[in-house]
Write an enzyme that holds these catalytic residues in place. Structure first.
Site, short mmCIF file in Angstrom:
data_model
loop_
_atom_site.label_atom_id
_atom_site.label_comp_id
_atom_site.label_asym_id
_atom_site.label_seq_id
_atom_site.Cartn_x
_atom_site.Cartn_y
_atom_site.Cartn_z
N ASP A 193 -10.68 3.14 4.38
CA ASP A 193 -11.16 1.76 4.34
C ASP A 193 -12.69 1.71 4.35
O ASP A 193 -13.28 0.66 4.11
CB ASP A 193 -10.63 0.98 5.57
CG ASP A 193 -9.57 -0.04 5.20
OD1 ASP A 193 -9.39 -0.29 3.99
OD2 ASP A 193 -8.94 -0.58 6.12
N GLN B 278 -4.31 -1.08 9.76
CA GLN B 278 -4.19 -2.43 9.19
C GLN B 278 -4.77 -3.45 10.16
O GLN B 278 -4.38 -3.51 11.33
CB GLN B 278 -2.72 -2.74 8.87
CG GLN B 278 -2.50 -4.08 8.20
CD GLN B 278 -3.11 -4.17 6.79
OE1 GLN B 278 -3.08 -3.21 6.03
NE2 GLN B 278 -3.68 -5.32 6.48
N LYS C 200 0.84 -1.21 0.00
CA LYS C 200 0.00 0.00 0.00
C LYS C 200 0.87 1.25 0.00
O LYS C 200 0.59 2.22 -0.71
CB LYS C 200 -0.92 -0.01 1.22
CG LYS C 200 -2.00 -1.08 1.13
CD LYS C 200 -2.74 -1.30 2.45
CE LYS C 200 -3.69 -2.50 2.30
NZ LYS C 200 -4.37 -2.87 3.54
#
Ligand code: NAD
Length: 287
Positions: A122, A99, A55
């Site tokens: 997200d 994460q 990422k």
């Protein structure tokens, strides 16, 4: 029977990323602000480290600032909360990505809620889920957005289509169903308690499998000519495979995503798109 056409997620993701590079450059030229992605990794889970590294690399390649934060495995809830609050307040940070999974002693749900909706790349906070449900401006979860992008890239009609989504997780099933409803599809959400799953799937013009059961969707599930999107990822001795039995379904479907190379590559591309959208959202909110 002819084999289905392959939906090439690698190629679509590459196009999205190329386009984004230009969009990021234009945004920087227009606003003087460089979008920045703060990935937050707690601990050293090897798979998470690989995902986060990828990422970060992709965000830099798109012209964004890498604002990665790494906390030790034994970081306390208060420490992680403190970091998330700092990132939430920092004008340099456009997007925050915590994460998952975080180490077991931490309360992931309450950590996620500390991410403000305009930085929630997200799309997992309660606020973002609500904005999606109401069809309001906000950031949408990455893998579900990638599914929509793939359907659009191959001109698969969504409006009025009968779509069966298998799976109702917060990460994939529910949001992808919601995105499809917002695009005027007729959506059935099937799950582990669904009766006659194969029969329900046979009514679908489009099947989205996000089940986490290797090869569950076989030829019996698929109406001839249907489009099959496989979100599943399973690692085995022969490499990666999905929730769809590709060899069995390919002769029946008109279009199908492979695993790997289908939905997978779209997730990071949509994360980058979200980071730019987040920067734009903040620019409109503060500018
Ligand atoms: P999950 O385990 O949270 O949810 C699975 C869902 O499938 C549940 O809602 C459950 O009710 C349903 N289900 C389980 N068994 C079933 C059965 N036999 N019949 C019908 N429904 C059943 O999983 P998830 O997080 O939604 O992920 C699904 C799959 O997608 C996994 O393989 C995961 O690795 C993969 N995934 C891929 C990406 C990507 O980037 N491509 C991203 C996220 C998840």
């Amino acid at each position: 029977m002819a084999e289905a056409g392959i939906i090439d997620g690698k190629a679509v993701a590459a196009r999205v990323r190329e386009q984004l590079k230009g969009d990021v450059a234009q945004f920087v030229a227009r606003t003087g602000v460089q979008p920045g992605l703060a990935t937050v990794l707690v601990g050293g889970d090897p798979a998470s480290e690989v995902y986060v590294a990828s990422k970060r690399k992709s965000s830099v390649a798109a012209g964004m600032a890498d604002l990665h934060q790494h906390l030790p495995e034994d970081a306390t809830q208060q420490e992680v909360e403190g970091l998330l609050r700092e990132l939430a307040a920092s004008p340099a940070v456009s997007g925050i990505l915590l994460q998952l999974p975080v180490p077991a002693h931490l309360d992931a749900a309450s950590l996620i809620e500390l991410i403000p909706f305009e930085k929630d790349v997200d799309g997992l906070t309660t606020m973002s889920v609500g904005l999606l449900a109401q069809g309001k401006k906000g950031l949408r979860p990455c893998t579900p957005s990638g599914v929509i992008e793939l359907l659009d890239a191959y001109d698969v009609p969504i409006e009025g289509a009968n779509v069966v989504v298998i799976g109702r997780s917060e990460l994939v099933g529910r949001p992808v169903a919601q995105l499809l409803v917002n695009r005027n599809a007729t959506v059935t959400i099937a799950h582990s308690r669904t009766k006659d799953l194969a029969g329900i799937c046979r009514s679908a013009d489009v099947i989205v499998a996000a089940v986490g059961v290797k090869g569950l969707v076989n030829a019996d599930f698929v109406k001839p000519g249907a489009v099959v999107i496989d979100v599943g990822i399973h690692r085995g001795p022969d490499g990666l495979s999905g929730d769809v039995d590709f060899a069995a379904v390919s002769p029946v479907a008109s279009l199908i995503t492979p695993v790997p190379g289908g939905v997978g590559p779209m997730t990071i591309a949509m994360l980058l798109a979200n980071t730019l959208r987040a920067a734009e959202l903040q620019h409109t909110l503060t500018g």
